[in-house]
Design a protein around this motif. Structure first.
Motif, PDB file in Angstrom:
ATOM      1  N   PRO A 136      16.148  23.797 -23.105  1.00  0.00           N
ATOM      2  CA  PRO A 136      16.992  24.901 -23.565  1.00  0.00           C
ATOM      3  C   PRO A 136      18.469  24.553 -23.684  1.00  0.00           C
ATOM      4  O   PRO A 136      19.188  25.178 -24.466  1.00  0.00           O
ATOM      5  CB  PRO A 136      16.769  25.982 -22.493  1.00  0.00           C
ATOM      6  CG  PRO A 136      15.448  25.656 -21.897  1.00  0.00           C
ATOM      7  CD  PRO A 136      15.344  24.166 -21.931  1.00  0.00           C
ATOM      8  N   SER A 137      18.939  23.550 -22.914  1.00  0.00           N
ATOM      9  CA  SER A 137      20.364  23.230 -22.968  1.00  0.00           C
ATOM     10  C   SER A 137      20.712  22.197 -24.037  1.00  0.00           C
ATOM     11  O   SER A 137      21.888  21.998 -24.335  1.00  0.00           O
ATOM     12  CB  SER A 137      20.855  22.726 -21.610  1.00  0.00           C
ATOM     13  OG  SER A 137      20.468  21.384 -21.381  1.00  0.00           O
ATOM     14  N   CYS A 162      25.046  33.665 -37.732  1.00  0.00           N
ATOM     15  CA  CYS A 162      25.861  34.855 -37.470  1.00  0.00           C
ATOM     16  C   CYS A 162      25.005  36.111 -37.306  1.00  0.00           C
ATOM     17  O   CYS A 162      25.439  37.073 -36.663  1.00  0.00           O
ATOM     18  CB  CYS A 162      26.877  35.050 -38.591  1.00  0.00           C
ATOM     19  SG  CYS A 162      28.218  33.842 -38.577  1.00  0.00           S
ATOM     20  N   ALA A 163      23.810  36.100 -37.876  1.00  0.00           N
ATOM     21  CA  ALA A 163      22.908  37.240 -37.704  1.00  0.00           C
ATOM     22  C   ALA A 163      22.247  37.233 -36.326  1.00  0.00           C
ATOM     23  O   ALA A 163      21.825  38.281 -35.831  1.00  0.00           O
ATOM     24  CB  ALA A 163      21.839  37.227 -38.796  1.00  0.00           C
ATOM     25  N   GLN A 164      22.161  36.053 -35.705  1.00  0.00           N
ATOM     26  CA  GLN A 164      21.462  35.922 -34.430  1.00  0.00           C
ATOM     27  C   GLN A 164      22.394  35.916 -33.229  1.00  0.00           C
ATOM     28  O   GLN A 164      21.990  36.280 -32.125  1.00  0.00           O
ATOM     29  CB  GLN A 164      20.657  34.604 -34.413  1.00  0.00           C
ATOM     30  CG  GLN A 164      19.666  34.466 -35.552  1.00  0.00           C
ATOM     31  CD  GLN A 164      18.633  35.560 -35.555  1.00  0.00           C
ATOM     32  OE1 GLN A 164      18.041  35.867 -34.531  1.00  0.00           O
ATOM     33  NE2 GLN A 164      18.408  36.160 -36.712  1.00  0.00           N
ATOM     34  N   ARG A 165      23.616  35.487 -33.414  1.00  0.00           N
ATOM     35  CA  ARG A 165      24.553  35.317 -32.311  1.00  0.00           C
ATOM     36  C   ARG A 165      25.948  35.775 -32.727  1.00  0.00           C
ATOM     37  O   ARG A 165      26.235  35.950 -33.908  1.00  0.00           O
ATOM     38  CB  ARG A 165      24.619  33.839 -31.879  1.00  0.00           C
ATOM     39  CG  ARG A 165      23.343  33.312 -31.217  1.00  0.00           C
ATOM     40  CD  ARG A 165      23.084  34.012 -29.903  1.00  0.00           C
ATOM     41  NE  ARG A 165      22.006  33.423 -29.121  1.00  0.00           N
ATOM     42  CZ  ARG A 165      20.715  33.725 -29.249  1.00  0.00           C
ATOM     43  NH1 ARG A 165      20.318  34.589 -30.173  1.00  0.00           N
ATOM     44  NH2 ARG A 165      19.807  33.169 -28.455  1.00  0.00           N
ATOM     45  N   ASP A 212      23.538  29.704 -46.134  1.00  0.00           N
ATOM     46  CA  ASP A 212      22.406  30.455 -45.596  1.00  0.00           C
ATOM     47  C   ASP A 212      22.196  30.153 -44.119  1.00  0.00           C
ATOM     48  O   ASP A 212      21.901  31.049 -43.320  1.00  0.00           O
ATOM     49  CB  ASP A 212      21.139  30.138 -46.389  1.00  0.00           C
ATOM     50  CG  ASP A 212      20.022  31.120 -46.080  1.00  0.00           C
ATOM     51  OD1 ASP A 212      20.097  32.269 -46.554  1.00  0.00           O
ATOM     52  OD2 ASP A 212      19.100  30.745 -45.336  1.00  0.00           O
ATOM     53  N   LEU A 213      22.364  28.894 -43.749  1.00  0.00           N
ATOM     54  CA  LEU A 213      22.233  28.510 -42.348  1.00  0.00           C
ATOM     55  C   LEU A 213      23.290  29.211 -41.496  1.00  0.00           C
ATOM     56  O   LEU A 213      22.998  29.747 -40.419  1.00  0.00           O
ATOM     57  CB  LEU A 213      22.353  26.999 -42.221  1.00  0.00           C
ATOM     58  CG  LEU A 213      22.164  26.372 -40.841  1.00  0.00           C
ATOM     59  CD1 LEU A 213      20.802  26.710 -40.267  1.00  0.00           C
ATOM     60  CD2 LEU A 213      22.352  24.865 -40.920  1.00  0.00           C
ATOM     61  N   PHE A 273      15.790  28.350 -37.861  1.00  0.00           N
ATOM     62  CA  PHE A 273      15.405  27.662 -36.638  1.00  0.00           C
ATOM     63  C   PHE A 273      15.395  28.679 -35.511  1.00  0.00           C
ATOM     64  O   PHE A 273      16.183  29.625 -35.514  1.00  0.00           O
ATOM     65  CB  PHE A 273      16.363  26.514 -36.306  1.00  0.00           C
ATOM     66  CG  PHE A 273      17.763  26.960 -36.014  1.00  0.00           C
ATOM     67  CD1 PHE A 273      18.176  27.231 -34.712  1.00  0.00           C
ATOM     68  CD2 PHE A 273      18.691  27.117 -37.041  1.00  0.00           C
ATOM     69  CE1 PHE A 273      19.470  27.661 -34.442  1.00  0.00           C
ATOM     70  CE2 PHE A 273      19.984  27.558 -36.777  1.00  0.00           C
ATOM     71  CZ  PHE A 273      20.375  27.815 -35.480  1.00  0.00           C
ATOM     72  N   PRO A 274      14.505  28.517 -34.551  1.00  0.00           N
ATOM     73  CA  PRO A 274      14.479  29.434 -33.412  1.00  0.00           C
ATOM     74  C   PRO A 274      15.524  29.031 -32.368  1.00  0.00           C
ATOM     75  O   PRO A 274      15.739  27.842 -32.110  1.00  0.00           O
ATOM     76  CB  PRO A 274      13.066  29.259 -32.857  1.00  0.00           C
ATOM     77  CG  PRO A 274      12.695  27.866 -33.238  1.00  0.00           C
ATOM     78  CD  PRO A 274      13.372  27.578 -34.549  1.00  0.00           C
TER      79      PRO A 274
END
Length: 312
Positions: A198-199, A269-272, A263-264, A221-222
């Protein structure tokens, strides 16, 4: 150290927006023309001025909104005379001053300069967040780059542009996601294997744009579990394909195209919450303005994504 030797400030997008006072500016532009450890082509010290000059050719409307309406303040360039151990703390100090200039979550935008400037900027942002939020682990870093930059040292320096992500991950203890890497050494590959989790996570160039895929795949990407909500983005222009930005010291084929990059960034910005970012390693080619303009446009597009995310 005195700033008297420095030239007058050229505001970012000064052709469209007057220089806003720092206390009224959402975006705090910090030029840092530092160049000391580049290892192939040089010229990154001229990057910030080239981006600021090219920004005068931008439109205030980015195709969706007018990001500059939130206010833009461009600080005097950081004094980059001296060794890395002398200069890098000044960059951290400049970021700290920018973060304290505006009461409502100002966004530092660091213009490089070589990639080593990212470590003190990340440290300053993380320290600011710890002080204001009380969160011990308040920040993650997302890196778009052709290179992993995970060497313990390079050419005798642990503060090299080739070691900057090692300093951030190993020394500062900040989680990192690497995107678009296409060149790394065995030491870096071994470090990745040892620290994978995770890190430290990566989605390399071939992962984002698989061979044989459509010319314009939209990369997704997740995020790792528990990756911090607030992120610092560091964008080395060699993460882009050299056909888009050849003006960099270590170009590597197979990078992201323009719309793939946008797009990336939109996905991120949509996730964080993107709270600060830098753009580094532009080495302007005299008489070739396309790369300078692309860098300035990319900075403004990221500003737009940030400003719109705050209104949704």
């Amino acid at each position: 150290m005195s700033q008297d030797h420095l030239p007058p400030v050229r505001p970012f997008l000064g052709s469209e927006y007057p220089q806003a006072p720092p206390e009224q500016a959402l975006f705090q532009i910090i030029p840092a023309p530092f160049e000391a450890t580049v290892s192939y082509g040089g010229g990154t010290a001229a990057g910030p001025e080239a981006i600021l000059a090219a920004s005068d050719q931008l439109e205030r409307y980015d195709g969706t909104s007018c990001p500059g309406d939130g206010g833009i303040h461009t600080w005097p360039e950081v004094d980059c005379r001296g060794t890395p151990r002398e200069v890098l703390p000044r960059i951290g100090q400049a970021i700290g001053e920018a973060l304290g200039a505006h009461g409502d979550r100002p966004v530092p935008v660091l213009l490089g300069g070589e990639h080593s400037i990212t470590a003190p900027a990340v440290e300053a942002v993380a320290d600011h967040l710890r002080h204001t939020t009380g969160d011990e682990f308040p920040l993650g870093v997302i890196q778009i780059d052709a290179h992993a930059d995970l060497r313990q040292e390079y050419e005798g320096s642990t503060l090299s542009h080739a070691s900057v992500m090692r300093r951030i991950h190993q020394d500062l203890g900040i989680p990192v996601i690497q995107l678009g890497v296409r060149a790394l050494c065995t030491e870096e590959a071994d470090y990745r294997k040892m620290k994978a989790g995770p890190s430290l996570t990566w989605y390399d160039g071939a992962d984002l744009v698989p061979p044989g895929a459509s010319p314009f795949p939209f990369p997704r990407f997740p995020f790792p579990e528990n990756f911090p909500h607030r992120v610092y983005l560091t964008l080395d222009v060699d993460g882009l394909d050299p056909s888009l930005c050849p003006a960099t010291g270590t170009p590597v084929p197979g990078g992201l195209g323009w719309y793939q990059t946008l797009d990336l960034l939109g996905w991120i910005c949509a996730q964080r919450e993107l709270i600060a970012f830098d753009l580094v390693e532009l080495a302007p080619i005299p008489g070739f303005h396309a790369a300078d303009y692309a860098a300035a446009e990319l900075v403004y597009r990221i500003m737009g994504m940030i400003s719109r995310s705050r209104t949704t």
